[in-house]
Scaffold this motif. Sequence first.
Motif, short mmCIF file in Angstrom:
data_model
loop_
_atom_site.label_atom_id
_atom_site.label_comp_id
_atom_site.label_asym_id
_atom_site.label_seq_id
_atom_site.Cartn_x
_atom_site.Cartn_y
_atom_site.Cartn_z
N ARG A 24 -25.10 -17.98 -12.62
CA ARG A 24 -24.71 -17.04 -11.55
C ARG A 24 -24.25 -15.72 -12.14
O ARG A 24 -24.62 -14.65 -11.65
CB ARG A 24 -23.57 -17.63 -10.70
N LYS A 28 -26.92 -11.75 -12.81
CA LYS A 28 -26.56 -10.48 -12.17
C LYS A 28 -26.46 -9.34 -13.18
O LYS A 28 -26.20 -8.20 -12.78
CB LYS A 28 -25.22 -10.62 -11.45
N SER A 42 -28.93 -15.00 -3.15
CA SER A 42 -27.67 -14.86 -2.40
C SER A 42 -28.01 -14.61 -0.94
O SER A 42 -28.80 -13.71 -0.63
CB SER A 42 -26.84 -13.72 -2.96
N ARG A 51 -21.13 -16.77 2.70
CA ARG A 51 -22.04 -16.20 1.71
C ARG A 51 -22.24 -17.22 0.58
O ARG A 51 -21.27 -17.81 0.08
CB ARG A 51 -21.43 -14.91 1.16
N TYR A 52 -23.49 -17.44 0.20
CA TYR A 52 -23.84 -18.38 -0.87
C TYR A 52 -24.64 -17.66 -1.94
O TYR A 52 -25.42 -16.74 -1.63
CB TYR A 52 -24.71 -19.53 -0.34
N SER A 53 -24.48 -18.06 -3.18
CA SER A 53 -25.28 -17.57 -4.31
C SER A 53 -25.72 -18.79 -5.11
O SER A 53 -24.89 -19.48 -5.70
CB SER A 53 -24.48 -16.63 -5.19
N THR A 54 -27.02 -19.02 -5.11
CA THR A 54 -27.55 -20.23 -5.70
C THR A 54 -28.56 -19.90 -6.79
O THR A 54 -29.59 -19.27 -6.52
CB THR A 54 -28.23 -21.09 -4.60
N THR A 91 -31.52 -6.68 -9.16
CA THR A 91 -31.19 -7.29 -7.87
C THR A 91 -31.81 -6.45 -6.78
O THR A 91 -31.69 -5.21 -6.79
CB THR A 91 -29.66 -7.37 -7.68
#
Length: 158
Positions: A24, A28, A42, A51-54, A91
């Motif tokens: 994670r 980024k 995300s 909010r999710y970041s996988t 991103t």
Amino acid sequence: MPDPTIDAGHPPEAMLAIVNPALRLALKTPLGGLLSDFMLVSFTGRKSGKRYSTPVSAHQLDGDLYVVLEAQWKYNFRDGADAQVSHRGKTRTMRGELITDRSAVAGICERVATSYGVKKAQRQMGMAFDGGRLPTIAEWEDAVGRMKIAVIKLTSKT
């Protein structure tokens, strides 16, 4: 009943608990450019608003990015949803479309697996193939139905 040709082959939960937070963070940053086999997706939960970041494996076909998954979070992309995708050190906002049609998913999985070869396909797709060979379309169709495999197609929002 014979053993299935395709089965889940995910890393142990303890390993994911260590690796996922590191991925994670790394995905980024410019360091993410070195991790081209992975991406960070995300998104906002459809029902929860959370909010999710996988971190997931990044599969490329015909210039598009795909996520192959069994996980329940796939349903957040039903009817399409925007996501921030960190891949190769950059991103960007992309549109994710959930694909659940059995033959379409099987075809994408077969193409992805073939592009990698047996060993890398198993590792990148989080699956185990019986017999040390790539599965057939019919075997993929069986696995899609049995394992509830779906695909999220991510396309650029330019």
